[in-house]
Design a protein around this motif. Structure first.
Motif, short mmCIF file in Angstrom:
data_model
loop_
_atom_site.label_atom_id
_atom_site.label_comp_id
_atom_site.label_asym_id
_atom_site.label_seq_id
_atom_site.Cartn_x
_atom_site.Cartn_y
_atom_site.Cartn_z
N GLU B 153 54.77 40.82 96.89
CA GLU B 153 56.12 41.19 97.29
C GLU B 153 56.26 42.70 97.44
N ALA B 154 55.59 43.45 96.56
CA ALA B 154 55.76 44.90 96.56
C ALA B 154 54.64 45.60 97.32
N SER B 155 53.77 44.81 97.97
CA SER B 155 52.72 45.36 98.82
C SER B 155 51.82 46.37 98.12
N PHE B 156 51.40 46.02 96.91
CA PHE B 156 50.27 46.77 96.36
C PHE B 156 49.11 45.78 96.21
N SER B 157 47.93 46.30 95.97
CA SER B 157 46.73 45.48 95.89
C SER B 157 46.44 45.22 94.41
N ALA B 158 46.11 43.97 94.07
CA ALA B 158 45.94 43.64 92.66
C ALA B 158 44.80 42.66 92.44
N ALA B 159 44.07 42.86 91.35
CA ALA B 159 43.06 41.90 90.92
C ALA B 159 43.20 41.66 89.43
N TRP B 160 42.68 40.55 89.01
CA TRP B 160 42.86 40.06 87.64
C TRP B 160 41.49 39.64 87.14
N GLY B 161 40.86 40.48 86.30
CA GLY B 161 39.49 40.23 85.83
C GLY B 161 39.47 39.34 84.61
N ARG B 162 38.95 38.13 84.76
CA ARG B 162 38.91 37.20 83.62
C ARG B 162 37.64 37.41 82.82
N VAL B 163 37.80 37.97 81.62
CA VAL B 163 36.69 38.31 80.74
C VAL B 163 36.22 37.06 80.00
N PHE B 164 34.92 36.88 79.90
CA PHE B 164 34.36 35.76 79.13
C PHE B 164 33.92 36.28 77.76
N PHE B 165 32.72 35.98 77.32
CA PHE B 165 32.29 36.41 75.99
C PHE B 165 31.55 37.74 76.15
N LEU B 166 31.82 38.65 75.27
CA LEU B 166 31.17 39.94 75.43
C LEU B 166 30.71 40.43 74.07
N TYR B 167 29.80 41.36 74.09
CA TYR B 167 29.25 41.92 72.86
C TYR B 167 28.87 43.35 73.16
N GLY B 168 28.70 44.13 72.10
CA GLY B 168 28.28 45.51 72.31
C GLY B 168 28.83 46.42 71.25
N PRO B 169 28.47 47.70 71.36
CA PRO B 169 28.92 48.68 70.35
C PRO B 169 30.44 48.73 70.29
N GLY B 170 30.96 48.75 69.08
CA GLY B 170 32.40 48.83 68.90
C GLY B 170 33.05 47.49 68.66
N GLU B 171 32.26 46.39 68.73
CA GLU B 171 32.87 45.08 68.50
C GLU B 171 33.14 44.89 67.02
N SER B 172 34.02 43.95 66.71
CA SER B 172 34.33 43.63 65.32
C SER B 172 33.08 43.13 64.62
N PRO B 173 32.83 43.59 63.38
CA PRO B 173 31.65 43.15 62.63
C PRO B 173 31.66 41.65 62.37
N ALA B 174 32.82 41.01 62.56
CA ALA B 174 32.91 39.57 62.32
C ALA B 174 32.41 38.76 63.52
N ARG B 175 32.17 39.43 64.65
CA ARG B 175 31.75 38.68 65.84
C ARG B 175 30.29 38.24 65.71
N LEU B 176 29.91 37.25 66.53
CA LEU B 176 28.60 36.60 66.40
C LEU B 176 27.44 37.60 66.31
N VAL B 177 27.27 38.41 67.35
CA VAL B 177 26.08 39.27 67.43
C VAL B 177 26.06 40.25 66.27
N SER B 178 27.21 40.88 65.98
CA SER B 178 27.23 41.88 64.91
C SER B 178 27.00 41.25 63.54
N SER B 179 27.56 40.08 63.30
CA SER B 179 27.39 39.48 61.97
C SER B 179 25.92 39.12 61.74
N VAL B 180 25.24 38.63 62.78
CA VAL B 180 23.81 38.30 62.63
C VAL B 180 22.98 39.58 62.52
N CYS B 181 23.29 40.59 63.35
CA CYS B 181 22.56 41.87 63.27
C CYS B 181 22.69 42.50 61.89
N ARG B 182 23.90 42.44 61.35
CA ARG B 182 24.13 43.07 60.05
C ARG B 182 23.26 42.41 58.97
#
Lengths: 303, 303
Positions: B153-182
């Protein structure tokens, strides 16, 4: 005590809710941006888009029930107005304030424009695809989904009344029934389309009464608020001509059809009749007669 | 000049966007509630939920591009937090301010939790039913629809990025990869589920790079941001054990599966690869090795 906060309480539907709400024993608080009405209602003058002010009033009133109609509604404008976006945010803030002050049951106004109109036919709440074609329909459909998800998580009860086509006192003079009534009252030809398309029309007083019945029930989710009867646009014009005693003034085909008008937009009202237990009280002929009478009065008094 | 406003710019994904944005010639303005980072970025400290303040900053910056990550993201909390509702409203206000100041292209973060997980299998943007099971998923899906309708309606361009599962530096220590690494870094047994379910994991730096590529394209609508590869949760644990040289520490079945875990949540990434022209740069083994190395460093330094 049932204490309801009504938004858009001086609007087209909202104003007709006040009597049925009082009849069901609700203590009524009304939010409006206009001067208040005469009923036994506590009026709060407030810009609904000023969410801080809205939250303050909600915290004061502590409503048990919420009936939310306020929205951008200018005839011909609201389908594509960017204000639809602002009204989604304002409604979310309203719902949040309602929940925070202990609110139990919220009913908001949705629209048949949430459905995929390319399907046509009879629209069933949880079966017809929701694929809105306008920003208005998208805003309402997204808000309806949010309201349900919010209600599940915050443990309040919520319903979403999808309004179809309506007519009645207070409607824009540009709308179908009023434009034909006005011409007939002036004894002028009424320009009409061929009008084969079927629509579901309900008198605004019935729309309001259905919303109040829905609010006073515990039915949740999307509910069509409609007559369940398809009537062609031409049939409405023809009926008005007959009631006026001037069928000769009805001129089908003098306005061309809008491109892409779907053949049939009619509600399935099984949920409304079976679950809420509500049925329309006014038939189309009586409703149209009342409209014509009112327009004759306006024309005589030069309004 | 491409001038981007990044929200959540110190967050898990946002922080990794700054370098790729700079590499593509964006002048970067960042909205954050925390102390700023060191990059060549103009930082604006601001509570994203304070929409008036946000609008003032947007009007000042006049961004051509918007990259919006800020949201309620506390691990384990965000699925059901009522704050999801507030973030929808805050995002709508942000988009409105962006449009009002002449913004041209907006990309926001959605989630695989918008899809109907009971379908399982490979999720295709415009084919898999969107039936979110959580308030988080509902809020994101409703917002994604609103963003698209608003953009049309307002004539701007838009996209919507649907994120799946992610891992990497800065993730919560409770997440899968970090909890196993720890656990591995501490030479302790790593409690795991049987973990037969397939998930689509992508390193957060790739996630960020994909978002920047999407922003710098003219692709519109929903786009899965993922690897397109299913890997079982057990396989991730097994890989980490092998990389650490301590496969004996991986103990599948010592944590019971969550009830109702779907067998397969993997993205179809045809839109991302064919339309945006982006592919993952880091393979899982390299990503996991880097995570383990980082955790060994943290454990040695007592963090």
């Amino acid at each position: 005590v049932k204490r309801v906060l009504v938004t858009g309480a001086t609007g087209f539907i909202g104003r007709h809710c006040l009597l049925p709400l009082a009849a069901r024993g609700f203590k009524i608080h009304a939010l409006t941006h206009r001067v208040s009405g005469p009923e036994d209602v506590v009026w709060h003058i407030c810009d609904m888009l000023d969410s801080e002010n809205v939250a303050r009033i909600v915290a004061q009133v502590r409503p048990t029930h919420l009936l939310h109609f306020a929205w951008v509604t200018e005839h011909g404008q609201y389908w594509h107005s960017l204000e639809n976006i602002r009204w989604v945010a304002a409604t979310l803030a309203l719902l949040e304030a309602f929940v925070n002050s202990g609110g139990q049951r919220a009913v908001c106004a949705g629209t048949c424009a949430e459905y995929d109109w390319s399907h046509g036919g009879y629209f069933v709440e949880n079966a017809t695809p929701v694929i809105p074609a306008s920003l208005y329909g998208s805003a309402k459909s997204a808000l309806g989904q949010l309201q349900q998800a919010f209600a599940r998580e915050a443990s309040f009860s919520a319903a979403w009344g999808r309004v179809f086509f309506l007519y009645g006192p207070g409607e824009s003079p540009a709308r179908l029934v009023s434009s034909v009534c006005r011409a007939l009252a002036l004894s002028q030809p009424a320009a009409c389309t061929i009008g084969k398309q079927l629509r579901d029309f309900l008198h605004v007083k019935d729309v309001a009464d259905a919303f109040v019945a829905l609010l006073d029930s515990d039915v949740e989710g999307a509910i069509n608020i409609a007559s369940g009867q398809g009537v062609s646009v031409h049939e409405i014009c023809r009926l008005l001509g007959d009631i006026a005693g001037r069928p000769d003034l009805i001129r089908p085909g003098t306005i061309s059809e809008r491109v892409g008008e779907p053949a049939c937009i009619v509600a399935d009202i099984a949920r409304l009749t079976n679950e809420v237990g509500w049925r329309p009280s006014m038939n189309l002929s009586d409703g149209l007669t009342a409209m014509l009478t009112a327009w004759r009065g306006r024309v005589v008094s030069g309004q």
